[in-house]
Enzyme design. Structure first.
Site, short mmCIF file in Angstrom:
data_model
loop_
_atom_site.label_atom_id
_atom_site.label_comp_id
_atom_site.label_asym_id
_atom_site.label_seq_id
_atom_site.Cartn_x
_atom_site.Cartn_y
_atom_site.Cartn_z
N HIS A 193 0.82 -1.21 0.00
CA HIS A 193 0.00 0.00 0.00
C HIS A 193 0.86 1.26 0.00
O HIS A 193 2.07 1.22 0.25
CB HIS A 193 -0.92 0.02 1.23
N HIS A 238 4.71 0.03 0.23
CA HIS A 238 5.42 -0.69 1.31
C HIS A 238 4.51 -1.75 1.92
O HIS A 238 3.30 -1.77 1.69
CB HIS A 238 5.98 0.26 2.36
N ARG A 259 5.28 6.44 14.25
CA ARG A 259 5.16 6.88 12.87
C ARG A 259 4.69 8.33 12.76
O ARG A 259 3.74 8.73 13.44
CB ARG A 259 4.18 6.00 12.10
N ASP A 312 0.50 4.86 2.04
CA ASP A 312 -0.27 5.30 3.21
C ASP A 312 -1.39 6.28 2.83
O ASP A 312 -1.14 7.31 2.20
CB ASP A 312 0.66 6.00 4.22
C1 SIN Z 1 3.03 1.11 7.83
O1 SIN Z 1 2.35 0.67 6.93
O2 SIN Z 1 3.26 2.30 7.95
C2 SIN Z 1 3.62 0.15 8.84
C3 SIN Z 1 4.88 -0.45 8.34
C4 SIN Z 1 5.51 -1.36 9.35
O3 SIN Z 1 5.02 -1.51 10.47
O4 SIN Z 1 6.53 -1.97 9.01
#
Ligand code: SIN
Length: 283
Positions: A99, A258, A273, A101
């Site tokens: 995806h 990612h 994050r 974000d």
């Molecule tokens: C995310 O999608 O921002 C999480 C990525 C992760 O936890 O590795």
């Protein structure tokens, strides 16, 4: 001494020796912005930022963005704790499919930053895939579908129509607002965007939030999107990062996808994050 080393042939770089204890100077900020434009994902080893430092680092790239649908940390509403507790077994994980974000927002985050607080000794890697490389090597037939076309994005996991089944939802530690009809609103973005700093083109489609092309039904779009996703998540375009506590990863949320791997049941994993914004994605 600051050293930068490529993680793979096509994307990602690891930076060592970077120190922000005394703040981020203009030269350091220029270096980070250029590295992000060059590699799409950069990992700063052993940075151990405080939350305040992580936010300063985020602002190097753009204004900090608050995100809907995910409850932020009680002590700071600009930071999300990406947490999976050791006892959350046989559950989905936050970000556990390819995806970009929050691509369903009118102006999705330009980039995201994760800072590793507590990570498994092994497992819980994050994987990125360069959508610049994916677009460059896309077949002419598929390019003729995506070039100049828009695609529909929807907040699938949070809305009513597209909510994922229970077993695919992330555990209770990451609190999400679900069942909101507003998340089913269709937002259009170009299927191919241009990264402003490097001018390179990238695919901007992802399996969690993109439901169809603008002028096609979901049924018509599905086989084409399936072909594109098979191509754009190829290991050839990806890099995988193995976290250590104190590491920070920064990525361009528009030019790479990612994926959070979910292979560490029985171990706690906690990352902070933050996200930053820019102008909306443009063709
Ligand atoms: C995310 O999608 O921002 C999480 C990525 C992760 O936890 O590795």
């Amino acid at each position: 001494m600051v050293q930068i080393e490529k993680l793979t042939g096509l994307m990602g770089a690891e930076i060592t020796g970077f120190d922000i204890t005394n703040g981020v100077t203009a030269d350091m900020a220029d270096f980070l912005r250029q590295a992000l434009a060059d590699y799409q994902m950069i990992a700063l080893r052993d940075l151990h930022p405080t939350i305040k430092q992580q936010k300063e680092l985020t602002e190097v790239f753009g204004p900090i963005m608050k995100l809907p649908y995910v409850e932020p940390m009680p002590e700071d509403d600009e930071v999300i704790a990406v947490l999976k507790e050791a006892d959350e077994c046989n559950k989905g994980v936050f970000g556990g499919d390819w995806h970009s974000d929050f691509s369903f927002l009118e102006n999705p985050p330009a980039g995201s930053i994760l800072s590793a607080i507590e990570v498994p000794q092994v497992g819980g890697d994050t994987v990125w895939a360069s959508q610049v490389s994916a677009y460059t090597s896309l077949s002419e037939a598929l390019k003729s579908v995506v070039d100049g076309r828009k695609a529909v994005h929807i907040g699938a996991p949070y809305g009513v129509t597209h909510q994922p089944p229970e077993e695919e939802q992330a555990g209770a530690s990451i609190r999400m607002t679900r069942g909101d009809p507003a998340a089913d609103r269709e937002i259009l973005h170009p299927a191919v965007i241009r990264e402003p700093l490097s001018g390179r083109q990238a695919l901007f489609l992802n399996p969690i939030y993109t439901t169809r092309f603008e002028d096609m039904s979901e049924e018509e779009s599905a086989p084409i999107l399936a072909d594109i996703y098979k191509h754009c998540t190829r290991p050839d375009f990806s890099c995988r990062f193995r976290w250590r506590a104190g590491d920070v990863a920064i990525w361009d949320n528009r030019t790479c996808l990612h994926y959070a791997t979910n292979d560490y049941d029985g171990t706690r994993r906690l990352l902070y994050r933050t996200t930053f914004s820019a102008d909306p994605p443009a063709a």
